[in-house]
Design a protein around this motif. Sequence first.
Motif, PDB file in Angstrom:
ATOM      1  N   GLU A   1     -28.390   6.053 -43.141  1.00  0.00           N
ATOM      2  CA  GLU A   1     -30.283   4.893 -42.813  1.00  0.00           C
ATOM      3  C   GLU A   1     -30.482   4.403 -44.579  1.00  0.00           C
ATOM      4  O   GLU A   1     -31.174   3.579 -44.283  1.00  0.00           O
TER       5      GLU A   1
ATOM      6  N   CYS B   1     -28.623   1.382 -44.742  1.00  0.00           N
ATOM      7  CA  CYS B   1     -28.998   0.382 -44.003  1.00  0.00           C
ATOM      8  C   CYS B   1     -30.361  -0.439 -44.504  1.00  0.00           C
ATOM      9  O   CYS B   1     -30.444  -1.840 -44.060  1.00  0.00           O
ATOM     10  N   SER B   2     -30.831   0.244 -44.575  1.00  0.00           N
ATOM     11  CA  SER B   2     -32.493  -0.203 -45.355  1.00  0.00           C
ATOM     12  C   SER B   2     -31.821  -1.160 -46.203  1.00  0.00           C
ATOM     13  O   SER B   2     -32.569  -2.354 -46.334  1.00  0.00           O
TER      14      SER B   2
ATOM     15  N   GLU C   1     -30.264  -4.551 -44.840  1.00  0.00           N
ATOM     16  CA  GLU C   1     -30.975  -5.332 -44.180  1.00  0.00           C
ATOM     17  C   GLU C   1     -32.130  -5.757 -45.447  1.00  0.00           C
ATOM     18  O   GLU C   1     -32.071  -7.493 -44.369  1.00  0.00           O
TER      19      GLU C   1
ATOM     20  N   SER D   1     -24.942  -5.098 -42.825  1.00  0.00           N
ATOM     21  CA  SER D   1     -26.052  -4.871 -42.332  1.00  0.00           C
ATOM     22  C   SER D   1     -25.759  -4.249 -40.619  1.00  0.00           C
ATOM     23  O   SER D   1     -26.115  -2.619 -40.522  1.00  0.00           O
ATOM     24  N   GLU D   2     -24.524  -5.238 -39.945  1.00  0.00           N
ATOM     25  CA  GLU D   2     -23.499  -4.937 -38.717  1.00  0.00           C
ATOM     26  C   GLU D   2     -23.797  -3.145 -38.764  1.00  0.00           C
ATOM     27  O   GLU D   2     -23.703  -2.634 -37.863  1.00  0.00           O
TER      28      GLU D   2
ATOM     29  N   SER E   1     -25.340  -0.561 -38.847  1.00  0.00           N
ATOM     30  CA  SER E   1     -25.720  -0.004 -37.741  1.00  0.00           C
ATOM     31  C   SER E   1     -24.732   0.271 -36.711  1.00  0.00           C
ATOM     32  O   SER E   1     -25.421   1.483 -35.753  1.00  0.00           O
TER      33      SER E   1
ATOM     34  N   THR F   1     -25.326   3.863 -34.657  1.00  0.00           N
ATOM     35  CA  THR F   1     -25.367   4.423 -33.035  1.00  0.00           C
ATOM     36  C   THR F   1     -23.835   5.451 -33.200  1.00  0.00           C
ATOM     37  O   THR F   1     -24.242   6.306 -32.016  1.00  0.00           O
TER      38      THR F   1
ATOM     39  N   ARG G   1     -32.089   2.798 -30.799  1.00  0.00           N
ATOM     40  CA  ARG G   1     -32.812   1.470 -31.885  1.00  0.00           C
ATOM     41  C   ARG G   1     -31.707   1.000 -32.700  1.00  0.00           C
ATOM     42  O   ARG G   1     -31.592   0.247 -32.968  1.00  0.00           O
ATOM     43  N   HIS G   2     -30.625   1.838 -33.174  1.00  0.00           N
ATOM     44  CA  HIS G   2     -29.629   1.162 -33.760  1.00  0.00           C
ATOM     45  C   HIS G   2     -28.228   0.127 -32.720  1.00  0.00           C
ATOM     46  O   HIS G   2     -27.728  -1.054 -33.804  1.00  0.00           O
TER      47      HIS G   2
ATOM     48  N   LYS H   1     -29.968  -2.864 -32.672  1.00  0.00           N
ATOM     49  CA  LYS H   1     -29.997  -4.288 -34.053  1.00  0.00           C
ATOM     50  C   LYS H   1     -28.829  -4.650 -33.765  1.00  0.00           C
ATOM     51  O   LYS H   1     -28.665  -5.586 -34.374  1.00  0.00           O
ATOM     52  N   VAL H   2     -27.699  -3.907 -32.852  1.00  0.00           N
ATOM     53  CA  VAL H   2     -25.839  -3.956 -32.862  1.00  0.00           C
ATOM     54  C   VAL H   2     -25.950  -5.507 -32.262  1.00  0.00           C
ATOM     55  O   VAL H   2     -25.882  -6.117 -32.785  1.00  0.00           O
TER      56      VAL H   2
END
Length: 280
Positions: A234, A237-238, A241, A249-250, A253, A257, A271-272, A275-276
């Motif tokens: 997490e 990822c932040s 992003e 970032s992809e 995520s 997932t 949620r993730h 995003k993908v």
Amino acid sequence: NDLPLWKVKAEAMRCIGICLDKQNKPAEALEWLDRALSISLSIKDKENTAIIQLALGVMYENLGKYNLSMAMYQSALDHWRQTENFIWLSNLLNNLGVLQHITGDYKAAISSYELALKHAHRSGYARIQAFILTGIGDSYIEFNAIDEALSAYQQASAIAKRIHIHSLQVYLYTQEAVIACMKGNFPESYHLIEKARDIANQENMMMEINMCDLEYGGIKIKEGKPHEVVELLEHACSFFELGEHKVQSEKASLYLTLAYGQLNNHEMLFRHLLKVLARL
């Protein structure tokens, strides 16, 4: 109306834009590079125009604006082909190969890399040879040609170690760790990740530190231990992003997932997953 002064001004703007990009300030970097390109085009400075187009191509690629990136690379390529500058040709074809890889055109990517490597050998430019070999390894991974990928990575690693390209050393160790993971050799995977992390920490490279965390998380997920790395992923990822690093970032995520799927946390999984899908 002094042409040499305009040329120097455009070159200075280009350098400012590149420095801002290195500081993770893409919006400001694009503004300076666009201004530099406008001046260079107006005074018909073809060489600086091509250099700026390469820089813009890299920026647009990192931002996920692949059509704009391709247009910049193709325009710059036309100039360097005419001048037969092997150093710039190898550099540009390597970046074109990276873009073709990202967009899924793997055969075209390998073709670009092989031509880039040919020019790099002719120029004697060892640094770019290391990056091209890395790209070739990345492309072989997509074809599941693991041994060929490992061979390319090891050739690149030998050059990177010899001429001290620390960021590339980190990347190559993480990719070798991924290959070890694919073969089920988890102890070797973690050993390679730690070698990468040691360099990243020593050089205080935040991007590379988060890349180590990302691939460490991927290995833990493959091993069936997602609960150990959710928080780490997490955070990574932040970071990606915030810096608008689209590819990373992809991937973060996607890993999250998979992790939340293993943990039966459906809310965070969706949620993730969204995003993908939003980045496709």
